[in-house]
Motif scaffolding. Structure first.
Motif: not given
Length: 406
Positions: A39-41, A67-72, A102-104, A120-131
Motif C-alpha cells: 500500500f503506497d501512502p 499476511p504482511i501489509c507493506l506500507v510504501g 494512519r494506514f496501520k 506490518v512492514v515499511n519498505n523504507g526500512d530497507w529501500l532507503r539504505k540501499l547503495n
RNA sequence: GGGUAGGUGCCCGAGUGGUUAAAGGGAACGGACUGUAAAUCCGUCGCCGUAGGCUACGAUGGUUCGAAUCCAUCCCUGCCCA
C-alpha cells in the motif's frame, strides 16, 4: 488436503491473474503461506480500492495464512506510474510517515495483528539504505530495459513521458519481494490487477536470485458495470476514514450502487456466504433494494463497526422510510445569530453548498426543501417557526438530507 | 545544450486582437420518470448579484481604446538532435 482458499477467492470473484494457478492452489491448500500486499501512502487514509485488498487478506488470514501489509515508505517517495497519465505529486517524508501510521491504524480493523498472525512492514526500512552501485549490480542486472518498456503498466506513459525516477518503481517493488522472501520466507505477492507487471518483476527477480519458487496473484479491480472505477464520489474517493467520508455518506454510496453491481459487491466486500450472495444478487426490480440494504449495512459494519452501521442505517430509514431515528443524519449546528438569517447563507456556511450561486441555482431548479416544503425563494429566511423542537430538516436534491439543530 | 510543438475551466479539447465566462464532449449537479437503481428526456454547470460587476486561459511584465489571442522574459511538458 484438497480444499483451498484459492477456490474461495476464485468463487467470490477476487482473482484476476495468477502466475501459476495450479501450484498456487496447491500451496495454499497444503501449507501456511506468508504473502504480502503493498500500500503506497499517497493519502492520509485508505479508500475502498484498498479495502478490496484488505478483504482478500482477511480471507487468506482466516484460512490460516500469514499476511504482511507493506506500507510504501520507500516506494511512496517515488510514485507508481502504473495506470497513471501524470507523475504523482511528490510527498514529503513527513507526509509519508504520517500516512503510514494512519494506514496501520485502519488496517488493524480488518487484519488480526495478534502474535505472528500478521505483520506490518515499511519498505523504507530497507529501500532507503540501499547503495546505488550495489543495487545496480545485484538487481539491475536481472532486468532488461526492453522487457520493462514492453510492460503494460508503462504503456500510456510512453506518450506522456516517463521519468527515470518512476521507471525504477518496478525495480523497487521487485526488490521488496526479494527482501521479504529473505526475511520472512514470503512466497506470494498479491495486489490489484494494475500491479501485475510489478508483481511478476518481483517473482522473477526472487526466483533468479534464490532459485526458490514464488508466486504472484492479482485481484480484480473494483469497477462498475460500465467499466468506471468504483468508489469515486463527487468529493473524490470513498475513504475509510470517517472524517474524510462520513459514515452516512459511506452507507449511502453502497445503498445506491447500480443493480448490476450488487452481486459483485456482496461477493467482494462482505463475508456473506455465496449462496446468500447469489440469492440476493438474483432479486429483481424493486426487490433488489433488499440486497442493497444488506450490502450497505454489511460493508459499513466491516469498515466502521456495528454501532456506526446501525446509526447510518437508522438515519437512512428515518429519511427514506419514515422509520428509524433522524439523530444520525448529517447535522448542521445553528448558531444563535442564525435565526432570521437567510437560509441560503446558513447552508453555504454549513457546507451544504459550495457557493451561494450553486445554492441559488438549486433553489431555482426546485431542488431544495425545508421540512418537506419546496423552497422557492432564494432569499427566504430561517425563522423559529421553521423549527420543531429546535430542529429542521433540509433536503437537497432527491436524497441528501441535513438536519439543522439549534 | 540545439531544433520544434505545446501549456485553456473538474478532465479531454476548440478558440490566434473586440460579437469569449470562453465551442464541443465527458464527469458532476437539479427536474421529470422510477425502486434511495439504470436508461431516457429537459435544465444547470467561475464568483458576487436586481441590474450589473469581479476574477479567469502556465508566471511576470509590455504593446493596444481593447489580449486567452501580439511582444519580451521566465517556469513546465512532449518530440527530434547532441
Amino acid at each position: 488436503m484438497t480444499s483451498s482458499i484459492f477456490d474461495v477467492l476464485k468463487e467470490r470473484g477476487y482473482i484476476a491473474q495468477c502466475t501459476n494457478e495450479e501450484e498456487v492452489r496447491g500451496m495454499l491448500a497444503n501449507e501456511k503461506v506468508t504473502f504480502y500486499v503493498g500500500f503506497d501512502p499517497t493519502a492520509d487514509s485508505l479508500h475502498v480500492g484498498h479495502f478490496l485488498g484488505l478483504m482478500v487478506m482477511a480471507h487468506m488470514q482466516r484460512a490460516g495464512h500469514r499476511p504482511i501489509c507493506l506500507v510504501g515508505g520507500g516506494t511512496g517517495t517515488v510514485g507508481d506510474p502504473s495506470g497513471r497519465t501524470d507523475m504523482r505529486k511528490m510527498l514529503t517524508d513527513a507526509d509519508i510517515e504520517h500516512n503510514c501510521n494512519r494506514f496501520k491504524e485502519q488496517m488493524a480493523r480488518f487484519i488480526d495483528f495478534g502474535e505472528d498472525k500478521a505483520l506490518v512492514v515499511n519498505n523504507g526500512d530497507w529501500l532507503r539504505k540501499l547503495n546505488y552501485i550495489e543495487l545496480l549490480r545485484d538487481v539491475g542486472a536481472h532486468f532488461t530495459v526492453n522487457r520493462m518498456l514492453a510492460a503494460e503498466c508503462y504503456k500510456n506513459r510512453m506518450e506522456k513521458g516517463l521519468t527515470f525516477l518512476e521507471f525504477n518503481y518496478m525495480i523497487m517493488q521487485s526488490y521488496d519481494f526479494l527482501e521479504l522472501h529473505r526475511r520472512y520466507g514470503l512466497k506470494l505477492e498479491m495486489g490489484g490487477d494494475d500491479q501485475w507487471s510489478n508483481i511478476i518483476g518481483g517473482v522473477e527477480l526472487t526466483r533468479r536470485k534464490t532459485g526458490d519458487a514464488v508466486y504472484g496473484l492479482t485481484f480484480t479491480l473494483l469497477t462498475k458495470s460500465d467499466g468506471q472505477k468504483m468508489g469515486k464520489t463527487a468529493g473524490g474517493a470513498l475513504w475509510l476514514d470517517k472524517e474524510k467520508t462520513p459514515v452516512y455518506d459511506f452507507y449511502q454510496y453502497w445503498r445506491n450502487v447500480d443493480d448490476a453491481d450488487v452481486e459483485k459487491c456482496l461477493a467482494l466486500l462482505t463475508f456473506l456466504p455465496m449462496e446468500e450472495v447469489h440469492r440476493l444478487g438474483s432479486l429483481q426490480d424493486a426487490a433488489i433494494n433488499e440486497a442493497k440494504k444488506i450490502l450497505a449495512y454489511e460493508v459499513t459494519r466491516l469498515v466502521h463497526g456495528q454501532e456506526e452501521a446501525d446509526k447510518a442505517q437508522s438515519a437512512a430509514e428515518a429519511v427514506f422510510g419514515g422509520a428509524g431515528s433522524s439523530e444520525n443524519m448529517p447535522t448542521i449546528q445553528l448558531a444563535d445569530g442564525d435565526m432570521g438569517s437567510r437560509l441560503l447563507d446558513i447552508l453555504v456556511a454549513g457546507g451544504v453548498f459550495a457557493s451561494k450561486g450553486e445554492g441559488r441555482r438549486l433553489i431555482q431548479q426546485n431542488g431544495l426543501s425545508l421540512n418537506d416544503a419546496k423552497v422557492t425563494d432564494p432569499d427566504c429566511l430561517l425563522t423559529e417557526e421553521n423549527l420543531t423542537d429546535g430542529e429542521a430538516l433540509v433536503k437537497k436534491g432527491k436524497k441528501k438530507f441535513y438536519r439543522l439543530v439549534k
